[in-house]
Design a protein around this motif. Structure first.
Motif, short mmCIF file in Angstrom:
data_model
loop_
_atom_site.label_atom_id
_atom_site.label_comp_id
_atom_site.label_asym_id
_atom_site.label_seq_id
_atom_site.Cartn_x
_atom_site.Cartn_y
_atom_site.Cartn_z
N LEU A 872 -27.16 17.83 29.49
CA LEU A 872 -26.36 18.83 28.52
C LEU A 872 -26.06 19.59 28.53
CD1 LEU A 872 -28.61 17.99 25.45
CD2 LEU A 872 -27.08 16.66 25.72
N GLU A 873 -26.58 20.28 29.80
CA GLU A 873 -26.27 21.56 29.99
C GLU A 873 -25.04 21.34 31.61
OE1 GLU A 873 -29.81 23.26 32.18
OE2 GLU A 873 -29.93 24.66 30.65
N GLU A 874 -24.83 19.80 32.62
CA GLU A 874 -23.62 19.29 32.80
C GLU A 874 -22.78 19.39 32.24
OE1 GLU A 874 -25.49 16.39 35.45
OE2 GLU A 874 -27.39 17.27 35.74
N ILE A 875 -22.70 18.27 31.27
CA ILE A 875 -21.28 18.04 29.69
C ILE A 875 -20.85 19.72 29.35
CG2 ILE A 875 -21.20 17.65 27.77
CD1 ILE A 875 -21.53 15.69 29.80
N ASP A 876 -21.76 20.82 29.38
CA ASP A 876 -21.48 21.94 28.31
C ASP A 876 -20.28 22.68 29.47
OD1 ASP A 876 -22.31 22.35 26.67
OD2 ASP A 876 -23.93 23.52 27.32
N VAL A 877 -20.87 22.50 31.10
CA VAL A 877 -19.73 22.86 32.79
C VAL A 877 -18.33 21.60 32.50
CG1 VAL A 877 -20.15 23.12 34.72
CG2 VAL A 877 -22.35 23.34 34.06
N ILE A 878 -18.70 20.80 32.64
CA ILE A 878 -17.47 19.83 32.83
C ILE A 878 -16.38 20.08 31.04
CG2 ILE A 878 -17.13 17.48 33.00
CD1 ILE A 878 -19.46 16.74 34.20
N VAL A 879 -17.26 20.43 30.52
CA VAL A 879 -16.35 20.17 29.12
C VAL A 879 -15.35 21.71 29.60
CG1 VAL A 879 -16.38 20.83 26.98
CG2 VAL A 879 -17.54 18.77 27.38
N ALA A 880 -16.15 22.33 29.94
CA ALA A 880 -15.84 24.06 29.89
C ALA A 880 -14.46 23.48 30.88
CB ALA A 880 -16.30 24.98 30.14
N SER A 881 -14.87 22.88 32.31
CA SER A 881 -14.79 22.98 33.23
C SER A 881 -12.67 22.82 33.49
CB SER A 881 -15.14 22.81 34.58
OG SER A 881 -14.09 22.85 35.92
N LEU A 882 -13.16 21.13 32.93
CA LEU A 882 -12.46 19.40 33.06
C LEU A 882 -11.91 18.75 31.94
CD1 LEU A 882 -13.86 17.53 36.38
CD2 LEU A 882 -11.82 19.34 35.88
N LEU A 883 -12.21 19.13 31.02
CA LEU A 883 -11.80 19.17 29.89
C LEU A 883 -10.11 18.97 29.60
CD1 LEU A 883 -11.28 16.82 27.15
CD2 LEU A 883 -12.05 18.84 26.02
N ASP A 884 -9.42 20.34 29.13
CA ASP A 884 -8.55 20.56 29.35
C ASP A 884 -7.25 20.21 30.20
OD1 ASP A 884 -6.55 21.82 27.85
OD2 ASP A 884 -6.33 23.24 29.49
N ILE A 885 -7.80 19.79 31.78
CA ILE A 885 -7.12 19.37 33.24
C ILE A 885 -6.93 18.19 32.85
CG2 ILE A 885 -8.85 20.02 33.98
CD1 ILE A 885 -4.94 21.34 34.83
N LEU A 886 -8.28 17.22 32.09
CA LEU A 886 -8.15 16.01 32.14
C LEU A 886 -7.10 15.36 31.52
CD1 LEU A 886 -9.97 13.95 33.81
CD2 LEU A 886 -11.09 14.17 32.10
N LEU A 887 -6.91 15.73 30.22
CA LEU A 887 -6.05 15.64 29.30
C LEU A 887 -5.08 15.77 29.52
CD1 LEU A 887 -7.89 17.44 25.78
CD2 LEU A 887 -7.44 14.98 26.76
N ARG A 888 -4.62 16.96 30.20
CA ARG A 888 -3.02 16.99 30.53
C ARG A 888 -2.76 16.33 32.43
NH1 ARG A 888 -2.64 22.40 33.10
NH2 ARG A 888 -4.51 23.37 32.58
N THR A 889 -3.47 15.83 32.60
CA THR A 889 -3.67 14.33 33.79
C THR A 889 -2.70 13.28 33.46
OG1 THR A 889 -5.13 16.21 35.40
CG2 THR A 889 -4.33 13.84 36.06
N ILE A 890 -3.46 13.12 32.16
CA ILE A 890 -3.60 11.76 32.58
C ILE A 890 -2.57 11.92 31.59
CG2 ILE A 890 -4.17 9.98 29.83
CD1 ILE A 890 -7.13 10.89 30.33
#
Length: 1959
Positions: A872-890
């Motif tokens: 769950l903590e890892e998901i926290d870190v990934i969401v904070a770091s990558l969700l936005d940039i992942l959406l933009r990349t797609i």
């Protein structure tokens, strides 16, 4: 009592059970059942294929299987506990079974049979698995085969791709989505791109040598030869043939079959050849006597070659026949194969025996193990293996080889005192050190076991023989030392004894004294002379001698001069144990020469790699031994050597030796102290990196760091073991310091030179391999921190060298894939560094492929169900770091254009897919807490808005069909599940933040749009799935469409007044959703339309917008196949219920009704369009829809769209005329203006004028193709006017030429007249637009009733053909069936003006007969009252029905609906009159044709005369006399007096015609038909007597005679003359047969081409009782036709029977009166007064007026009292007198004729210059212009010539409707006028005037009637020939208007005659 089952839960039905007992469940064999309860040998349960139906069945019918139960209780699920592959196989085979049968139905035979074989294979494999006796490996193999076949079948049938892991299906819920994506991708790639095999093998099977004169044994040697490098590349395959040319050992396949293995792809090329050398074993000369010599020699026989590229074209297994060639001179034998390849024809030719070699060759692809599996039969039978020369491309460790290849090249020998050269044979032995000959170590080739000695072939009389024979010596290593090869040379005598005399020998040792073997290459050996009896057994005697000339030269030995003879061999060693390299030997023996250590270590880089890897372990031991000896002195050198060896193993050739080194480190390495030196040297190199200028060597060191660390770690472990862990801290410090140096070097930025960054890249690429080594000594966290620090020290500046950036990322990727990252503790430490680098790269959009791979690996490790805190903590870190940039990349990568090259496109799709899988993985892992944190993390509403818009857009992209391959349903369903879950979370945020005052249209619109396209996805339409697939989806995910539909409804309700923003924009999308056939979804969504109507009503007081949008979208959506009848009913019922209490209920009901009616039509249209071919149903449906849009909805754009759809249908069906009329509809909407028009359909942007011009040209072209040239002419004129007004003379010229060409076509080309058929569609099963309606259809060319009826039944296969013509009753209308009522009808032309005009060619008239037809008729005979059996004519009535259409034919369709029908009845007398009129007309036509010699054959006339005369004699006409001339009839029908007189007149006229016909017949009858003619003449007199006619002269007043006979021009200027039967002109004063000058009944039914044929048929049928005997029969009794109608379907005659006869028989107008229009004719008895209005109605369907005939030779009074309308009349005066006396006709006075007439010559059309004949100038008739009512009087109608033809009905004779043909005389000039339009009856004008002209009419809209002919087509008034005609209408007389109207009471009119024929 029924007890719930505990263990018996699941079973398979083993025998079918019908379920006939109460509550029985019907089961089929193979069904699977779930058992709920049991009782006394019975089970209760359900079949899994239909779980809703439960019942009981016997327990003995079911085989129980083990299963586990989930959710015990009411909703329990049973899962069989069998192998998942078995489960999949079973369900797949079930699905395939139904589809397989469909393949048969669809006639896909090839796939049907292939699938059948595959299914059988799978069943066999399934049995093997179920039996359970397979070994583990075999089981794996079977499963691999099963899954391969399942995948193949699924792909062929278009089923889904199944993700698998180790052959078992994977549940997508159990693995991460990234892993699922990879599994799918792997299977997809495997399916799409078969991997090219890098290994190839050639299978050779020797069959036989075909040769005429063999008689000797043969040796055949196969090998592969590289013509580019001129050398063999394989060993030899050697086999022996017997004297018959067959293999010697046929029972041993390995002796005649071989596999040439390990051919690389580079060797499958054109210049690699298969060479075959054939050696015979026998006498020296092929032709020597058998007893000449008993010794056998090996002698050359022949050679054959074949390029290996010839085998690449196909996998043919057919035997090849290779031609065998022989060289011209034996000395060329060694290179014969080269000569054949180079095609040097002069050096070889075919063998004398013309031999052919039969072999079987096949190329196999794949590695050898795969070949063994796939071709197991080949290996099981036995096959020899032929290897490549030397090592293969990849050397495998453990491969033991010690092969010495020797090629016997050539020799140079002296004559030896002989006069001729020797016949030299070489014998070879291997001799070991002891002097013994080694047995069985000489291999001739792979097919033959090794031998102890070798004998070369013998070349005849050759002292310089060249052999080039390759031998393999597989000598064991232990035998190598001290062994040598001896070659003995013998002369082979050809004398009788055949001795072989030894004359010399050579030898060569295999190993030198220093331990090196014989070097590779060619060796020139010394030939030592010896005597024959020399004993060579004692090897010591010659081993001391020199063996090679190369050694002699080196030692300057003097003996070289003594040896002139030499022998050359080539050697090549292929050994894993022996070396030829001296440096290698020196290194391995370093202890013997300590002083050479430095030199040996320096030379190690020069030693060949294959030598090092052969002795890898020994070399490594040597190096570490030297290091232990003196680390200070040799440490650096040993380190460099170690680096060299480590890097050597990176080479692909030696790659497989890495495990050897690994094994060495683990098991053999013993350098416990080496780690210190290795760390020290490595650190020294790392520290020097930043200063060193040349970094190549340092990079080599860094490249080898993985194995250096392996040695360090292993050394340290050995040290720890030995010392108990001493110096541990020191070692840690050393490692820390080393890594600090590394971090320092990594953190340096490259300034100017790229060398440093290259070194950094080299380090990073191999650094991750070190992790696993460090983990052996350090704690996980320690290593993780070390790695984090090291990777964290990388420079973060983005613009550093791109190649370094890529390597950095690869390093991160390897880190994520490493063992270190899998541990949760270390992962948490490393994750921030990994994410940091990924974020940087994604932000720059660089190295996306690598980023995607890393992210995939990150998510693969996070399992779906893991709810550990760390995850769950890892998901926290990934969401904070990558969700936005992942959406933009797609968003970024999906908006790029796709690359053009296929390889790049695949890569692009891979990247997109991987990023999408990562996003889905992340979203699936997010919990409520994560979503809440995410939404809370946005500081402002704008940020949240942007995020929501972004994620909605990405979701829309994910839903696109092209996002995944079409068979990835599993992946799509997982994605949709994630999307809907996420949307449900986000919709709350939408409600909370963007409603009321914060309402944001854009984000709500995006939400609704996403929801709609989500529901509409193809992969969610469960109705299209197989039942089993649908069940699985519903069990796993439910129906996601309903969930999303409920969410839409909920969100819509939340909008409140903001709903108005989405009206009408969302009507279309929501309508599309409601059209999905899901009842729950429809029930949820349809009420939204009521809501929209309500809000729209509130806003604007109506809902026009809603209506318009609904109608627009319905059309496009339903045409795509959406919607059904259920939807129409549901839409109607739900909305009507909703609006019941609304104030605007009425307008709402109206809207719903309109939309429902539109749906009806659209559904019909769609159903029709599903048919393959264009048929009437499609066209009719399109017309119905088109009219609906025009009239009811007034949707111009939709109307135009359907015009073009209809146009395309017509073109496809080749209905060119209809296509033109259809396009006219669009043309009518346009004006000749310059208004710009937008691009529309296929039209470009252009002005209205241009588009109208384009349309005109297209319409003209279609009228031309449809042979409707008259309409084309009118359009040509219209467009020509436009060109003229714009002075566009170029186009004007073209248009005039086109117009002229159309005129030419009218005159030159033949047109077929179509049939017309009335079709009734009765019953409720017909489509809406046909139901209970009747139509008239225009048939195709040559289409008759039977063909049309069959076509209609094909279009409506479920329809029943009605067998009668009566109107059906109400039960038929309401029946749940389809009834078709079909019969032929006759067209009634609207305008008779052209048809009645003399001189108009038939080509022109034919158009007006069948075009612009509104009215049709058909007749039905019936008996009224009691039927007289003796004479049925007394009671035979005819019911005549007239049909009026809504539009004229032809038009925009081939059929139009009947608008009105009128029925009249014709009495038997009227019927008889019509029959006689038609028969008389037919006789005249045939006589005329015969007289003018237009008839090739007289038979038609003969048959017609015979039919009439014979029938008359035997009761034909006499039946009429009996019926109507008897006193009883006359007294009982006093009103029929005139008609009876008319009948009598016609009978007398017929006798007159017959007499003339017999005269003509006599002239032309052939000799063999004279007896028949005589019989006819005799019968004619009998007939006359029966009619009471004794002599015509007694009762007929003399009248001038003329019979139509030829062209108008001859007649116009000929002297008046009567025509005798033989055609000569005679001028009799009075004649027994004299005819008036015109043909009264001009209509004919024969086309010019078909006249002879039809006449023939006529003749044949007339002679029968069918027609002219007039026997009592309902179908024939009233007919003048030659053919009777079918008893079932009454029909009209064929078109050929309606066309005109070939001859000119239309001289209708022989007097000046003939040109008068109806208004200008004199009033006489022929033109009596109209009937009373009460009498009109019955006849108001009857056609236009006819032109009268008058005889200028008669006085006015005579003419006035002449009631006979026929110019074929009998004595007019007498007849008139009789009639007038009896009070039937009162003749009015005749007004004087007009005086201004043309010359008498033109008017005197009678050919008899009777002196009594007056000039037409004397008795001019005053012009007469009756009123429309008057001139449509029944009297006129009853006497109209047209009535006997054009208006006759569908049951009529051949002469029923044709009009007059080209007249023999042209019309009089000054009486020619332009006639006004004429109408069918008194009430006809009113009807026609009120009718709006059709929009597609080519005529002016202002006209009440279509102009029948273009102005330029009107016949000009002619002056005397040959003068040119004046302009039309120029000579119209002015006095014509001054006539008086006369009205007289006339006789009762008779209805039109009826016809019954069908050809």
């Amino acid at each position: 009592m029924w007890i719930p089952t505990e263990h018996e839960k699941y079973g398979v039905v083993i025998a079918s059970f019908r379920g006939t007992v109460p509550y029985g469940l019907s089961l089929e064999i193979g069904d699977t059942v779930q058992i709920l309860e049991k009782c006394d040998g019975w089970y209760r349960g359900f079949a899994l294929k239909n779980p809703n139906v439960k019942g009981i069945f016997p327990s003995s019918y079911v085989h129980l299987k083990n299963a586990c139960v989930k959710n015990k209780g009411q909703f329990e699920m049973v899962i069989p506990t069998e192998d998942s592959v078995i489960t999949e196989m079973t369900s797949t085979l079930r699905d395939w079974g139904t589809m397989w049968k469909q393949l048969y139905v669809r006639n896909e035979g090839d796939l049907f049979h292939r699938l059948w074989h595959i299914m059988n294979e799978i069943l066999d494999l399934r049995r093997q698995v179920l039996v359970g006796h397979l070994t583990h490996d075999r089981m794996k193999d079977v499963k691999r085969h099963i899954t391969a076949r399942l995948d193949w079948g699924n792909e062929q049938l278009g089923l889904d791709l199944v993700p698998r892991k180790e052959y078992a299906m994977v549940d997508p819920e159990d693995i991460s989505i990234t892993e699922l994506y990879r599994l799918m991708e792997h299977r997809h790639r495997k399916k799409d791109t078969p991997v090219q095999a890098s290994n190839h093998h050639l299978f050779v099977q020797m069959k036989s040598l075909m040769c005429s004169n063999l008689g000797e044994e043969l040796e055949v040697i196969f090998s592969l030869f590289d013509s580019k490098e001129n050398r063999p590349i394989s060993e030899r395959f050697f086999l022996r043939l017997n004297r018959n040319g067959l293999p010697k050992a046929p029972d041993k396949p390995e002796r005649h079959c071989s596999l040439f293995v390990d051919l690389g792809s580079s060797e499958l090329r054109r210049d690699i050849y298969i060479t075959v050398h054939i050696i015979r074993i026998g006498r020296m000369g092929a032709g020597e006597k058998k007893n000449a010599c008993s010794v056998q020699y090996r002698r050359p026989f022949g050679c054959a070659v074949l390029s290996i590229a010839d085998l690449l074209t196909g996998e043919t297994k057919d035997d090849l026949i290779l031609k065998v060639y022989m060289c011209n001179t034996e000395s060329e034998w060694y290179q014969i194969h080269e000569n054949i390849i180079k095609k040097l024809n002069a050096r070889y030719n075919l063998t004398g025996s013309n031999a052919g070699l039969a072999v079987s060759l096949q190329l196999l692809h794949g590695d050898i193990e795969q070949i063994r599996r796939e071709y197991s039969s080949v290996f099981s039978h036995g096959v020899s293996i032929t290897r490549k020369l030397g090592f293969s491309n990849i050397i495998m460790p453990g491969e033991m080889r010690n092969d010495l290849y020797i090629t016997i090249e050539r020799g140079e020998f002296e004559k030896g005192g002989k006069s001729v050269a020797r016949n030299v044979e070489v014998t070879m032995f291997i001799v070991e050190s002891s002097g013994q000959i080694l047995k069985d170590f000489i291999s001739f080739g792979s097919g033959e076991p090794p031998a102890s000695e070798y004998h070369s072939f013998v070349l005849y009389h050759n002292n310089s023989p060249r052999w080039s024979e390759l031998l393999k010596l597989p000598i064991p290593v232990d035998k190598f030392r001290g062994a040598h090869i001896r070659f003995e040379f013998r002369h082979c005598s050809t004398k009788e004894k055949g001795e072989k005399k030894l004359f010399g020998f050579s030898f060569v040792p295999l190993m030198q004294e220093d331990g090196r073997t014989l070097p590779d290459g060619t060796h020139e050996l010394i030939v030592h002379k010896c005597e024959e009896n020399t004993n060579l057994q004692d090897t010591t005697r010659y081993l001391k001698l020199p063996f090679s000339k190369g050694i002699l030269l080196g030692n300057n030995h003097q003996a070289i001069k003594a040896t002139k003879e030499s022998f050359w061999i080539t050697s090549f060693l292929c050994s894993t144990k022996l070396t030829q390299n001296g440096d290698m030997l020196d290194l391995l023996k370093w202890r013997t020469h300590p002083d050479k250590i430095t030199g040996c270590l320096s030379k190690i880089k020069e030693i060949d790699g294959s030598e090092i890897v052969k002795f890898l372990q020994d070399t490594l031991d040597t190096l570490f031994g030297i290091l232990d000896e003196n680390s200070q002195k040799y440490g650096s050198k040993v380190f460099d050597s170690l680096v060299h060896i480590i890097n050597l193993l990176q080479d692909s050739k030696f790659h497989h030796f890495k495990p050897v080194m690994d094994t060495y480190i683990e098991s053999h390495f013993a350098g416990a102290l080496a780690y210190r030196d290795l760390i020290k040297v490595l650190k020294w190199y790392v520290d020097r990196i930043t200063e060193a200028e040349r970094q190549e060597h340092i990079q080599e060191v860094l490249k080898a760091q993985e194995y250096i660390f392996k040695y360090i770690v292993q050394s340290r472990r050995l040290f720890s073991l030995a010392t108990g862990g001493q110096n541990e801290e020191e070692f840690r410090c050393c490692i820390q310091e080393l890594l600090m140096s590394v971090r320092f070097f990594l953190s340096q930025e490259s300034k100017g030179s790229g060398a440093l960054s290259q070194s950094q890249a080299v380090f990073l690429s191999s650094f991750p391999a070190v992790y696993s080594e460090l983990l052996k000594l350090f704690d996980v966290r320690e290593v993780a921190n070390l790695v984090q620090d090291t990777l964290g020290s990388l420079p973060t500046i983005v613009h550093v060298d791109d190649s370094l950036q890529a390597v950095k990322l690869q390093c991160i990727g390897k880190t994520v894939e490493s063992q270190l990252y899998t541990n949760p503790d270390s992962r948490y430490i490393l994750l921030p560094v990994v994410l940091h680098h990924l974020h940087m790269h994604l932000q720059e959009q660089k190295d996306l492929i690598m980023c995607a791979r890393i992210l995939s690996n990150v998510f693969c490790l996070i399992k779906k169900n893991s709810s550990e805190k760390s995850v769950l903590e890892e998901i926290d870190v990934i969401v904070a770091s990558l969700l936005d940039i992942l959406l933009r990349t797609i968003l970024e990568i999906t908006s790029r254009p796709q690359p053009s090259s296929s390889a790049m496109r695949l890569q692009f799709q891979d990247v997109t897919g991987e990023f999408v899988a990562c996003l889905l993985s992340l979203l699936r892992q997010m919990t409520d807490r994560h979503y809440q944190q995410l939404l809370d993390s946005f500081n402002t509403k704008e940020e949240l808005r942007d995020f929501l818009l972004q994620i909605f857009t990405v979701f829309r992209i994910l839903i696109r069909p092209e996002m995944f391959p079409k068979d990835w349903t599993v992946m799509r369903l997982v994605a949709n599940n994630v999307i809907i879950t996420t949307v449900l979370y986000l919709s709350d945020a939408l409600r909370k933040n963007f409603l009321n005052e914060n309402f944001d249209y854009k984000i709500w619109d995006s939400y609704f749009y996403l929801a709609v396209i989500f529901i509409n996805q193809l992969c969610l339409q469960l109705e299209m799935f197989t039942p089993s697939k649908k069940k699985k989806v519903l069990e796993k995910y439910g129906d996601m469409r309903v969930t999303m539909g409920c969410e839409i409804f909920s969100m819509w309700q939340n909008l409140g007044e903001h709903k108005l923003h989405f009206i009408p924009a969302l009507i279309g999308p929501f309508l599309e959703v409601t059209l999905i056939p899901q009842p729950d979804l429809r029930n949820v969504m349809i009420p939204i339309f009521h809501d929209m109507m309500d809000w729209e009503q509130r806003r604007s007081g109506n809902f026009k917008q809603v209506e318009a949008k609904l109608i627009d979208k319905l059309d496009s959506l339903m045409s795509e196949g959406k919607g059904d009848e259920t939807y129409r009913e549901l839409f109607n019922s739900i909305l009507l219920k909703k609006i019941e209490r609304e104030t605007w209920r009425e307008s709402g009901v109206s809207l719903i009704a309109t939309v429902t009616r539109l749906m009806e039509r659209l559904l019909d249209y769609r159903d029709c369009m599903k048919m393959g071919e264009v048929d009437g149903k499609k066209i009719g449906c399109t017309v119905s829809l088109l009219n609906f849009y025009k009239t009811e909805l007034n949707k111009e754009e939709m109307y135009i769209r359907y015009i073009h759809k209809l146009y395309d249908l017509h073109l496809k069906a080749q209905n060119f005329t209809e296509a033109a009329y259809t396009l006219l509809l669009y043309d009518e909407l346009l004006e000749w203006s310059d208004r710009p028009l937008r691009e529309f359909l296929t039209y470009p942007m252009q002005t209205e004028w241009q588009r109208k011009e384009h349309l005109h040209l297209a319409i003209i072209q279609n009228f031309d193709r449809g042979k409707c040239w008259e309409n084309g002419i009118i359009l040509c004129r219209k467009i020509a006017e436009q060109y003229e007004s714009y002075y566009d003379y170029r186009n004007l010229s073209k248009m005039r030429m086109m117009e002229a060409s159309l005129y030419d076509k009218i005159m030159d080309q033949q047109r077929l007249e179509p049939e017309f058929f009335r079709v009734g569609f009765y019953g409720k099963k017909f489509p809406f637009f046909l139901r209970n309606k009747e139509f008239v259809c225009r048939g195709h060319d040559y289409e008759r009733l039977e063909a049309f009826q069959q076509r209609m039944l094909n279009e409506f296969p479920h329809a029943i053909a009605m067998q009668h013509a009566n109107q059906p009753d109400e039960t038929i209308f309401q029946a749940e069936a389809q009834y078709l009522q079909i019969y032929a009808v006759t067209p009634i032309p609207e305008s008779q003006e052209v048809l009645q005009r003399e001189g108009v060619p038939d080509n022109i008239k034919s158009f007006y007969k069948v075009n612009h037809i509104w009215k049709f008729r058909y007749d039905r005979p019936f008996h009224k009252g009691t039927k007289d059996k003796e004479n049925e004519f007394k009671s035979l009535w005819v019911e005549r029905t007239s049909l009026y259409l809504v539009q004229s034919l032809p038009g925009i369709s081939r059929w139009f609906e009947v608008e009105k029908r009128e029925v009249v009845e014709m009495s038997p007398l009227e019927n008889a009159i019509e029959v006689l009129e038609n028969k008389n007309q037919q006789l005249k036509t045939l006589i005329s044709q015969c007289q003018t010699r237009q008839m090739q054959n007289i038979n038609p006339l003969t048959m017609c005369l015979n039919g009439v005369i014979d029938a008359a004699v035997n009761g034909g006409v006499s039946r009429y006399q009996e019926a109507f001339f008897v006193k009883e009839y006359i007294l009982s029908h006093p009103e029929d007096g005139e008609k009876i007189a008319r009948l009598r007149e016609l009978m007398l006229e017929q006798a007159q015609i017959l007499e003339f016909g017999l005269a003509v017949h006599e002239k032309f009858v052939p000799q063999d038909m004279r007896p028949l003619h005589k019989k006819l003449v005799d019968q004619f007199f009998v007939m006359k007597s029966s009619l009471g006619i004794q002599e015509f002269s007694a009762c007929i007043q003399a009248s001038p005679v003329h019979f139509p006979n030829g062209s108008p021009r001859v007649c116009r200027n000929s002297a008046p003359a009567s025509m005798s039967p033989d055609g000569t002109r005679v001028i009799p004063r009075r004649s027994p047969l004299s005819y008036p000058a015109v043909n009264r009944y001009s209509s004919s039914s024969l086309s010019s081409q078909a006249s002879a044929e039809v006449s023939n048929i006529t003749g044949q049928s007339e002679s029968s009782d069918e027609v002219f005997n007039m026997q009592p029969s309902p179908s024939t009794s009233s007919l003048s036709s030659t053919h009777s109608a079918s008893p079932n379907v009454t029909s009209s005659a064929p078109s050929s029977a309606r066309a005109s006869p070939l001859l000119s028989d239309k001289h209708k107008h022989s007097r000046e009166n003939s040109c008068l229009s109806p208004r200008e004719r004199p009033c006489s008895a022929i033109y009596p007064t109209p009937v009373e209005p009460s009498q009109r109605l019955l006849f108001n369907h009857i056609g236009e007026g006819a032109l009268p005939r008058s005889d200028p030779n008669l006085s006015a009074p005579e003419k006035a009292v002449n009631p006979t309308p026929s110019s074929w009349s009998l004595d007019s005066g007498k007849e008139a007198k009789n009639m007038s006396d009896s009070g039937k006709i009162i003749s009015p006075p005749v007004p004087p004729r007009p005086t201004q007439t043309a010359s008498p010559a033109r008017h005197t059309t009678s050919v008899s210059p009777s002196p009594a004949g007056r000039s037409p100038l004397k008795g001019s008739v005053q012009s007469f212009t009756p009123s429309p009512v008057e001139y449509h009087s029944p009297g006129l109608i009853s006497n109209s010539p047209v009535l006997s033809g054009s208006y006759s009905s569908g049951i009529s004779s051949l002469s029923r409707c044709s009009t007059s043909e080209t007249s023999g005389f042209e019309n009089q000039v000054n009486e020619q006028s332009a006639p006004g339009p004429s109408y069918g009856g008194p009430e006809e004008p009113g009807r026609k005037e009120s009718k709006t002209p059709p929009p597609y009419s080519v005529y002016e809209r202002t006209l009440r009637r279509p102009v029948p002919l273009p102005h330029s087509l009107s016949i000009p008034v002619t002056a005397e020939p040959p003068a040119l005609p004046p302009k039309p209408l120029a000579a119209r007389p002015g006095h014509l208007e001054n006539g008086t109207r006369r009205t007289e009471p006339g006789p009762r009119p008779r209805p039109l005659p009826r016809k019954v024929s069908q050809l």
